[in-house]
Structure formats: structure tokens, C-alpha cells
Design a protein around this motif. Structure first.
Motif, mmCIF file in Angstrom:
data_model
loop_
_atom_site.group_PDB
_atom_site.id
_atom_site.type_symbol
_atom_site.label_atom_id
_atom_site.label_comp_id
_atom_site.label_asym_id
_atom_site.label_seq_id
_atom_site.Cartn_x
_atom_site.Cartn_y
_atom_site.Cartn_z
ATOM 1 N N TYR A 26 0.871 -1.184 0.000
ATOM 2 C CA TYR A 26 0.000 0.000 0.000
ATOM 3 C C TYR A 26 0.905 1.230 0.000
ATOM 4 C CZ TYR A 26 1.329 -0.880 4.811
ATOM 5 O OH TYR A 26 2.060 -1.167 5.934
ATOM 6 N N PRO A 27 0.417 2.401 -0.450
ATOM 7 C CA PRO A 27 1.249 3.608 -0.465
ATOM 8 C C PRO A 27 1.816 3.900 0.920
ATOM 9 C CG PRO A 27 -0.715 3.949 -1.777
ATOM 10 C CD PRO A 27 -0.902 2.627 -1.076
ATOM 11 N N HIS A 28 3.145 4.115 0.978
ATOM 12 C CA HIS A 28 3.775 4.183 2.297
ATOM 13 C C HIS A 28 4.961 5.144 2.363
ATOM 14 C CE1 HIS A 28 4.456 2.559 6.318
ATOM 15 N NE2 HIS A 28 5.739 2.403 6.033
ATOM 16 N N THR A 29 5.344 5.771 1.248
ATOM 17 C CA THR A 29 6.533 6.626 1.265
ATOM 18 C C THR A 29 6.132 8.084 1.472
ATOM 19 O OG1 THR A 29 6.691 7.290 -1.068
ATOM 20 C CG2 THR A 29 7.421 5.045 -0.502
ATOM 21 N N HIS A 30 7.148 8.951 1.502
ATOM 22 C CA HIS A 30 6.907 10.390 1.592
ATOM 23 C C HIS A 30 6.894 11.033 0.215
ATOM 24 C CE1 HIS A 30 8.162 9.587 5.786
ATOM 25 N NE2 HIS A 30 7.291 10.540 6.043
ATOM 26 N N GLY A 31 6.721 10.231 -0.832
ATOM 27 C CA GLY A 31 6.598 10.761 -2.188
ATOM 28 C C GLY A 31 7.543 10.137 -3.182
ATOM 29 N N CYS A 32 8.683 9.621 -2.696
ATOM 30 C CA CYS A 32 9.593 8.922 -3.595
ATOM 31 C C CYS A 32 9.032 7.547 -3.946
ATOM 32 C CB CYS A 32 10.965 8.771 -2.953
ATOM 33 S SG CYS A 32 11.939 10.287 -2.949
ATOM 34 N N VAL A 33 9.718 6.855 -4.821
ATOM 35 C CA VAL A 33 9.284 5.533 -5.269
ATOM 36 C C VAL A 33 10.319 4.514 -4.814
ATOM 37 C CG1 VAL A 33 8.548 4.123 -7.216
ATOM 38 C CG2 VAL A 33 8.218 6.624 -7.277
ATOM 39 N N ARG A 34 9.955 3.704 -3.867
ATOM 40 C CA ARG A 34 10.850 2.666 -3.361
ATOM 41 C C ARG A 34 10.837 1.462 -4.287
ATOM 42 N NH1 ARG A 34 8.645 2.118 2.822
ATOM 43 N NH2 ARG A 34 9.013 4.267 3.509
ATOM 44 N N LEU A 35 11.995 0.847 -4.410
ATOM 45 C CA LEU A 35 12.136 -0.358 -5.213
ATOM 46 C C LEU A 35 13.003 -1.367 -4.467
ATOM 47 C CD1 LEU A 35 12.979 1.318 -8.648
ATOM 48 C CD2 LEU A 35 10.794 0.311 -7.999
ATOM 49 N N HIS A 36 12.668 -2.633 -4.617
ATOM 50 C CA HIS A 36 13.542 -3.683 -4.122
ATOM 51 C C HIS A 36 14.905 -3.522 -4.796
ATOM 52 C CE1 HIS A 36 15.186 -7.744 -3.655
ATOM 53 N NE2 HIS A 36 14.281 -7.955 -2.707
ATOM 54 N N LYS A 37 15.971 -3.909 -4.115
ATOM 55 C CA LYS A 37 17.312 -3.755 -4.678
ATOM 56 C C LYS A 37 17.429 -4.405 -6.043
ATOM 57 C CE LYS A 37 22.199 -4.205 -3.599
ATOM 58 N NZ LYS A 37 23.180 -4.450 -2.524
ATOM 59 N N GLU A 38 16.807 -5.566 -6.232
ATOM 60 C CA GLU A 38 16.834 -6.259 -7.517
ATOM 61 C C GLU A 38 16.293 -5.359 -8.627
ATOM 62 O OE1 GLU A 38 17.329 -9.458 -8.913
ATOM 63 O OE2 GLU A 38 18.565 -10.086 -7.222
ATOM 64 N N ALA A 39 15.253 -4.604 -8.324
ATOM 65 C CA ALA A 39 14.642 -3.717 -9.316
ATOM 66 C C ALA A 39 15.353 -2.379 -9.395
ATOM 67 C CB ALA A 39 13.170 -3.509 -8.981
ATOM 68 N N ALA A 40 15.755 -1.839 -8.231
ATOM 69 C CA ALA A 40 16.405 -0.529 -8.216
ATOM 70 C C ALA A 40 17.698 -0.545 -9.018
ATOM 71 C CB ALA A 40 16.674 -0.104 -6.772
ATOM 72 N N ALA A 41 18.482 -1.611 -8.867
ATOM 73 C CA ALA A 41 19.744 -1.712 -9.602
ATOM 74 C C ALA A 41 19.507 -1.777 -11.100
ATOM 75 C CB ALA A 41 20.519 -2.943 -9.138
ATOM 76 N N ARG A 42 18.464 -2.466 -11.493
ATOM 77 C CA ARG A 42 18.174 -2.619 -12.922
ATOM 78 C C ARG A 42 17.561 -1.346 -13.514
ATOM 79 N NH1 ARG A 42 18.692 -7.388 -10.563
ATOM 80 N NH2 ARG A 42 19.628 -9.042 -11.827
ATOM 81 N N LEU A 43 16.725 -0.665 -12.746
ATOM 82 C CA LEU A 43 16.219 0.625 -13.225
ATOM 83 C C LEU A 43 17.387 1.587 -13.427
ATOM 84 C CD1 LEU A 43 13.652 2.374 -13.812
ATOM 85 C CD2 LEU A 43 13.969 3.265 -11.502
ATOM 86 N N PHE A 44 18.312 1.595 -12.474
ATOM 87 C CA PHE A 44 19.486 2.462 -12.564
ATOM 88 C C PHE A 44 20.270 2.177 -13.846
ATOM 89 C CE2 PHE A 44 23.722 3.999 -11.424
ATOM 90 C CZ PHE A 44 23.452 5.172 -10.729
#
Length: 200
Positions: A125-143
Motif C-alpha cells: 500500500y502507499p507508504h513513502t513520503h513521495g519517492c518511489v521505493r524499489l527492491h534492490k533487484e529492481a532498483a539496480a536494474r532501473l538504474f
């Protein structure tokens, strides 16, 4: 120590995995893996975020390069909607403000001042202060998929929800324990996940 997710300024982890099966249940971050495809032309990559599903779709034209679940802003601190571009990237970014300055915001990809995609716990469910959190597996690949100037389109819903939404595995890290603080504060925190980040 309070849960890590409470410390992050619009931070977090956890996106979901693009699969060929449909209707997959929520999973924890256990043996989580994300597949992302190498673009034919990096200048044609576009990142799309649907706030209603929390799904992130990385597209090259009509080709889905990666489809994952993210975690968006909560009521009162929403993720902004509209058309943006990636303006900065910082693999080893850390939180600079209190509370808890120094916490990692790995694979930071900023699309608006103080708003970006980055690693952190993903909630269903929406839980951040506005940024978009990603699992490390996804964050590294988006980067790896984006560059400065890559377009970002954020809307309440997207056509990709109907076309690809059922292929995105839902991820729930809301009950995952915090890693040891010493691990999070170590430079080794920013080590890429194993395997190639992008595949052909």
C-alpha cells in the motif's frame, strides 16, 4: 530501533518482478529476482509509474523491458503526477537529513527535486513520503536502464496496467526485518545484486 522504512525520506525498497505467468500472489523478498531486458536504443527508454497499482513499467516503444511493483507516496505525501525526466543518478546516495542521516538510498534516480526512485522496503500500500521505493533487484536494474534525460510519466493509472499488470508479481516487504545497521552503513551495501543486470 524503529523500522527502517520510518526513517527514509521518500525512500524504500521493493519492486516486483516481470513474469510470463499471471495472477501471482504477494511474496516477501526471500529469493526475489527481477529480469530486465537490454534496450535496443537507450534513447527510446521511458519509465511509467501507475499510482493505483504501484507498478513501474520501463518501456522501449511497445516493448516492456521491466515491469515491477514499487511503493509510492502515502496520503498527505503523494508521489507527484505528470511528465518528468531523470535529472540525476547516484548509486551510493545516503540520506542527509534527520531523522537518521546516513541511511542508504541506493540507486537514486531523481525525476523532480527531492523525488526519485531508489532502493527501500516495498509495502503493498502507499507508504513513502513521495519517492518511489524499489527492491534492490529492481532498483539496480532501473538504474542501469535509465540515463539523464530519460522520460518519466506518472499517472493515477496507465494503459500498461491492463496490458502488463497481471504479469507483475506483487511484493510485500512490510514485515521484513531491518538489516543490521552496520551493514546498511557499510560501503558494501551498494554492491550490485548477483548476475547480469540486463539481459538480451
Amino acid at each position: 530501533m524503529q523500522p527502517l522504512s520510518r526513517f527514509f525520506f521518500c525512500i524504500g525498497a521493493g519492486a516486483a518482478l516481470f513474469l510470463t505467468s499471471c495472477g501471482t500472489p504477494s511474496i516477501s523478498s526471500g529469493n526475489y529476482h527481477v529480469t530486465a531486458y537490454r534496450p535496443h536504443d537507450p534513447s527510446n527508454v521511458v519509465v511509467k509509474l501507475s499510482l493505483s497499482t504501484q507498478n513501474v513499467y520501463v518501456m522501449e516503444g511497445d516493448r516492456l523491458l521491466m515491469g515491477v511493483q514499487g511503493n509510492v507516496g502515502k496520503p498527505g505525501a503523494p508521489t507527484p503526477t505528470g511528465n518528468f525526466t531523470i535529472t540525476s543518478k547516484d548509486k551510493t546516495k545516503r540520506r542527509v537529513s534527520e531523522p537518521d542521516a546516513g541511511y542508504p538510498m541506493a540507486y537514486w534516480c531523481e525525476f523532480k527535486p527531492a523525488y526519485g526512485f531508489h532502493e527501500g522496503f516495498v509495502h503493498p500500500y502507499p507508504h513513502t513520503h513521495g519517492c518511489v521505493r524499489l527492491h534492490k533487484e529492481a532498483a539496480a536494474r532501473l538504474f542501469a536502464l535509465v540515463r539523464i534525460g530519460t522520460p518519466v510519466h506518472i499517472a493515477a493509472s496507465l494503459p500498461e496496467d491492463a496490458k502488463y499488470g497481471s504479469q507483475v508479481r506483487k511484493l510485500d516487504q512490510s514485515r521484513d526485518p531491518d538489516p543490521p545497521r552496520s551493514q546498511m552503513m557499510s560501503a558494501s551495501w551498494f554492491t550490485d545484486p548477483p548476475g547480469p543486470l540486463l539481459v538480451n
